[in-house]
Design a protein around this motif. Structure first.
Motif, PDB file in Angstrom:
ATOM      1  N   ALA A  69     -31.876 -22.296  -4.038  1.00 46.34           N
ATOM      2  CA  ALA A  69     -31.770 -21.794  -2.663  1.00 46.34           C
ATOM      3  C   ALA A  69     -31.599 -20.283  -2.708  1.00 46.34           C
ATOM      4  CB  ALA A  69     -30.571 -22.433  -1.964  1.00 46.34           C
ATOM      5  N   THR A  70     -32.310 -19.595  -1.843  1.00 39.09           N
ATOM      6  CA  THR A  70     -32.126 -18.141  -1.751  1.00 39.09           C
ATOM      7  C   THR A  70     -30.810 -17.881  -1.000  1.00 39.09           C
ATOM      8  OG1 THR A  70     -33.205 -18.037   0.381  1.00 39.09           O
ATOM      9  CG2 THR A  70     -34.623 -17.772  -1.575  1.00 39.09           C
ATOM     10  N   LYS A 111     -30.437 -16.313   1.696  1.00 38.44           N
ATOM     11  CA  LYS A 111     -30.686 -16.554   3.127  1.00 38.44           C
ATOM     12  C   LYS A 111     -30.607 -18.065   3.416  1.00 38.44           C
ATOM     13  CE  LYS A 111     -34.157 -15.744   6.617  1.00 38.44           C
ATOM     14  NZ  LYS A 111     -35.569 -15.576   6.838  1.00 38.44           N
ATOM     15  N   GLN A 112     -31.173 -18.851   2.520  1.00 43.08           N
ATOM     16  CA  GLN A 112     -31.117 -20.304   2.707  1.00 43.08           C
ATOM     17  C   GLN A 112     -29.678 -20.804   2.582  1.00 43.08           C
ATOM     18  OE1 GLN A 112     -34.088 -21.233  -0.291  1.00 43.08           O
ATOM     19  NE2 GLN A 112     -35.532 -21.902   1.271  1.00 43.08           N
ATOM     20  N   LYS A 168     -27.865 -20.328   5.701  1.00 44.00           N
ATOM     21  CA  LYS A 168     -28.264 -21.314   6.719  1.00 44.00           C
ATOM     22  C   LYS A 168     -27.579 -22.662   6.464  1.00 44.00           C
ATOM     23  CE  LYS A 168     -30.816 -20.993   9.811  1.00 44.00           C
ATOM     24  NZ  LYS A 168     -30.429 -20.707  11.228  1.00 44.00           N
ATOM     25  N   GLU A 207     -33.866 -26.081  12.353  1.00 47.81           N
ATOM     26  CA  GLU A 207     -33.207 -24.887  11.812  1.00 47.81           C
ATOM     27  C   GLU A 207     -33.330 -24.838  10.294  1.00 47.81           C
ATOM     28  OE1 GLU A 207     -29.621 -23.345  13.498  1.00 47.81           O
ATOM     29  OE2 GLU A 207     -29.880 -24.571  15.295  1.00 47.81           O
ATOM     30  N   ASN A 222     -35.894 -25.934   8.771  1.00 46.33           N
ATOM     31  CA  ASN A 222     -37.274 -25.512   8.569  1.00 46.33           C
ATOM     32  C   ASN A 222     -37.444 -24.003   8.771  1.00 46.33           C
ATOM     33  OD1 ASN A 222     -40.375 -25.460   9.892  1.00 46.33           O
ATOM     34  ND2 ASN A 222     -40.028 -26.642   8.032  1.00 46.33           N
ATOM     35  N   SER A 223     -36.570 -23.406   9.580  1.00 49.36           N
ATOM     36  CA  SER A 223     -36.682 -21.961   9.822  1.00 49.36           C
ATOM     37  C   SER A 223     -36.428 -21.163   8.548  1.00 49.36           C
ATOM     38  CB  SER A 223     -35.731 -21.528  10.941  1.00 49.36           C
ATOM     39  OG  SER A 223     -34.397 -21.539  10.435  1.00 49.36           O
ATOM     40  N   VAL A 224     -35.761 -21.780   7.561  1.00 51.60           N
ATOM     41  CA  VAL A 224     -35.603 -21.088   6.267  1.00 51.60           C
ATOM     42  C   VAL A 224     -36.436 -21.799   5.187  1.00 51.60           C
ATOM     43  CG1 VAL A 224     -33.363 -20.011   6.695  1.00 51.60           C
ATOM     44  CG2 VAL A 224     -33.439 -22.339   5.762  1.00 51.60           C
ATOM     45  N   GLU A 275     -30.657 -15.955  -6.711  1.00 53.04           N
ATOM     46  CA  GLU A 275     -30.645 -17.261  -6.038  1.00 53.04           C
ATOM     47  C   GLU A 275     -29.369 -18.019  -6.374  1.00 53.04           C
ATOM     48  OE1 GLU A 275     -32.729 -17.826  -9.028  1.00 53.04           O
ATOM     49  OE2 GLU A 275     -33.905 -16.118  -8.314  1.00 53.04           O
TER      50      GLU A 275
END
Ligand code: SRM
Ligand code: SF4
Length: 573
Positions: free
Chosen positions: A90-91, A93-94, A97, A134, A136-138, A389
């Motif tokens: 996962a990044t 940003k992910q 989220k 949401e 899916n947005s990441v 990551e």
């Protein structure tokens, strides 16, 4: 020469799940309508069966069951959502989220699973679609995270062997993508067809409309680390490396952990080697192996439907030949390899490319803010500045990976500020522990696991410490039922739930993940667990051979017999 064989046809009436799949129109069923229905916070069983293919299950909070029954209320329904994350990456940003969604729709926590992904719990029906959108947005989805399909492909988690690791990780993603269902159902139901793919593809060229008889799992490991428990997988791929270059894989087939108490026709089994292949063939080999299970797996009796039973029923050699038929060539002889451990190695390590990686112990994979230990907050702060990551491990831990030397200092400050290295002082036993979710969310749990193992460990640690074994690596695993989600049958010490507060105690798996354990005591509570383990631990402290692991010791000293094949798990070898 590739030999032709004729395998026996399947017998028996298809199970109800086969009918549900057949009538589902490629996993649609009536899910779209059901999710909008406002009378109940639950969904009917047939839709729940399909829901699994979408990475989610309907559950209810079992802590509230009796109270709600008394008040004549429907159970406290909620959904578990499992993210698809091949290789567990996962990044930042992910990560942020995941953190945000667990607060917004979930139970303020998330669980790192034994297959390198995360699960949310407590999502209400009304929030499911928003939750999926949401995610899916990441660029996360949940398709095929559960269900009768190939699941999250696991791969060695610590990227310190930089190029090698990257290549293996990319292959695990490639296999995962190749074996993904092609149906549009997921995108239609959850994302309002936001991501439309060519409808031609919907023919499910690999799966067909019935998908697989049962779940299917693939994992890759780079020796000497067996951190994906490669022999527990339907397909285990052991990287063969020469001069620091990946050249191919030893292929093992037919592993799996699930069983039913009291039913000896069900058993955990380890995958067995069928040979070696060069790396360019690996995706196709996985496909062909999976199609043998698709065609020959038991579609009548679900508890005998896993690939391990297909292999044992038809014979390893016959299954190997059938795979070779489909490939059009033979496997080469397996190459030598050596595993040394299944657990993670904690703390900082510098990778071959100069980047740093920090493996953090997360007790039973639960990420939340605990009293006096705001773990989730700490990881959020790290995610806000991290440029690499997060990599989840098959032991429910996390690697803060690919940190540059400048960022390392800042991340280290957060690690110190939140005392994340306090786990360095934990016993090696605790640092090698895994527990499945079990109560209160898992509908199949017979006993506690995640909520109980930490306190049981305290008591076992007292014995361990008395005997000078604080730093001795011993794997210990607890599952709340015999499905074995913590791979408890592969713990040097394993507990499998029997009933409230009662466990079967298993001993004698190998530290390297190449031998199952064996039952030592049945249906015992805490007092008897401690009374059973104390003399064995004392004995081990005094009489172990140089470098001898606990699992090997209990076999040499005849506390239990070695299990040489899962078919003897319940009986004598
Ligand atoms: Fe599992 C079912 C949790 C890894 C064998 N597993 C379940 C369900 C979905 C219960 C259900 O069917 O209603 C659990 C949800 C509990 C909850 O409240 O969240 C559940 N399994 C988990 C996780 C979250 C355990 C964890 O704490 O980490 C793991 C999620 C992995 C993932 O990310 O995909 C998890 N499950 C495993 C593993 C370990 C592995 O795959 O390496 C196994 C043993 C290996 C294997 O598959 O043989 C495993 N789970 C099962 C089984 C038994 C399958 C069988 O062959 O009999 C079931 C029950 C079933 O499928 O009918 C099951
Ligand atoms: Fe639930 Fe059993 Fe899996 Fe634990 S082992 S999560 S109790 S199904």
């Amino acid at each position: 020469m590739v030999g032709k064989i004729v395998l026996p046809p399947q017998e028996g009436k298809p199970s109800d799940v086969e009918e549900i799949k057949a009538e589902s129109n490629y996993l649609r069923g009536s899910l779209a309508e059901t999710m909008q229905e406002e009378l109940s916070s639950g969904i009917p069983d047939w839709d729940n069966r399909l829901m699994k293919f979408h990475g989610s299950y309907l559950q209810d909070d079992r802590d509230q069951r009796l109270e709600r029954e008394r008040k004549r209320l429907e159970p406290a329904y909620q959904f578990m959502v499992r993210v698809r994350m091949p290789g567990g990456v996962a990044t930042p940003k992910q990560w942020l989220k995941l953190d945000e969604l667990s607060d917004k729709y979930g139970n303020q926590s998330f669980k790192i699973t034994t297959r390198q992904t995360i699960q949310f719990h407590g999502i209400l029906k009304w929030n499911m679609k928003k939750h999926m959108q949401e995610l899916n947005s990441v660029l996360f989805d949940t398709i095929a995270a559960c269900g009768d399909v190939n699941r999250n492909v696991m791969c060695n988690a610590n990227p310190y062997q930089s190029n090698l690791h990257q290549e293996i990780f990319e292959l695990s993603s490639k296999i995962s993508e190749h074996l993904l269902p092609r149906t549009n159902a997921y995108y239609e139901i959850w994302l309002d067809k936001e991501k439309v793919v060519d409808t031609q593809e919907e023919q499910e060229p690999i799966y067909g409309s019935l998908y697989l008889p049962r779940k299917f799992k693939i994992g890759m490991a780079i020796p000497p680390a067996n951190d994906t428990d490669v022999f527990s997988q339907d397909i285990g791929l052991i990287a063969v490396v020469e001069n620091n270059e990946l050249i191919g894989f030893n292929v093992a087939i037919g592993g799996g952990m699930g069983m039913t108490h009291g039913d000896t026709a069900t058993y955990p089994q380890l995958a067995r080697l069928i040979g070696y292949i060069s790396k360019d063939k690996v995706v196709d080999v996985c496909e062909k192996i999976m199609t043998v299970q698709r065609d020959y797996g038991n579609r009548s009796v679900r508890k005998n439907a896993r690939f391990k039973y297909t292999v044992d029923r038809l014979g390893l050699e016959n299954v190997k030949k059938e795979i070779e038929n489909r490939l059009g060539y033979e496997f080469e002889e397996a190459r030598p390899y050596e595993f040394k451990h299944t657990g993670d190695r904690y703390g900082w390590i510098k990778g071959e490319d100069g980047k740093y990686h920090f493996t953090l112990f997360i007790q039973n994979g639960r990420v939340k803010d605990f009293d006096n230990y705001p773990l989730k907050t700490a990881l959020r702060e790290i995610a806000l500045i991290h440029k690499g990551e997060f990599r989840f491990t098959g032991n429910q831990n996390v690697v803060i990976a690919n940190v540059g030397s400048r960022s390392k200092k800042a991340i280290d400050e957060i690690i110190q500020k939140y005392h994340l290295t306090d786990s360095d002082n934990y016993s090696a036993l605790r640092r090698n522990s895994i527990a499945c979710v079990a109560l209160p969310t898992c509908g199949l749990a017979m006993a506690e696991a995640e909520r109980y193992l930490p306190s049981l460990l305290e008591k076992i640690e007292a014995i361990i410490d008395d005997n000078g074994l604080h730093d001795q690596d011993i794997t210990i695993r607890m599952s709340g039922c015999p499905n074995g989600c913590s791979r408890a049958a592969m713990g040097e010490i394993g507990f499998i739930g029997k009933g409230p507060g009662k466990y079967n105690l298993y001993l004698g798996a190998s530290h390297t993940g190449s031998r199952l354990n064996k039952i030592y005591k049945e249906n015992i509570g805490e007092e008897e667990i401690l009374a059973s383990l104390r003399p064995i631990i004392e004995h081990y402290a005094k009489e172990r051979l140089d470098g001898e692991h606990f699992g090997d010791f209990v076999i040499r000293t005849e506390y239990v017999e070695a299990v040489t094949d899962g078919r003897y798990f319940h009986n004598r070898a």
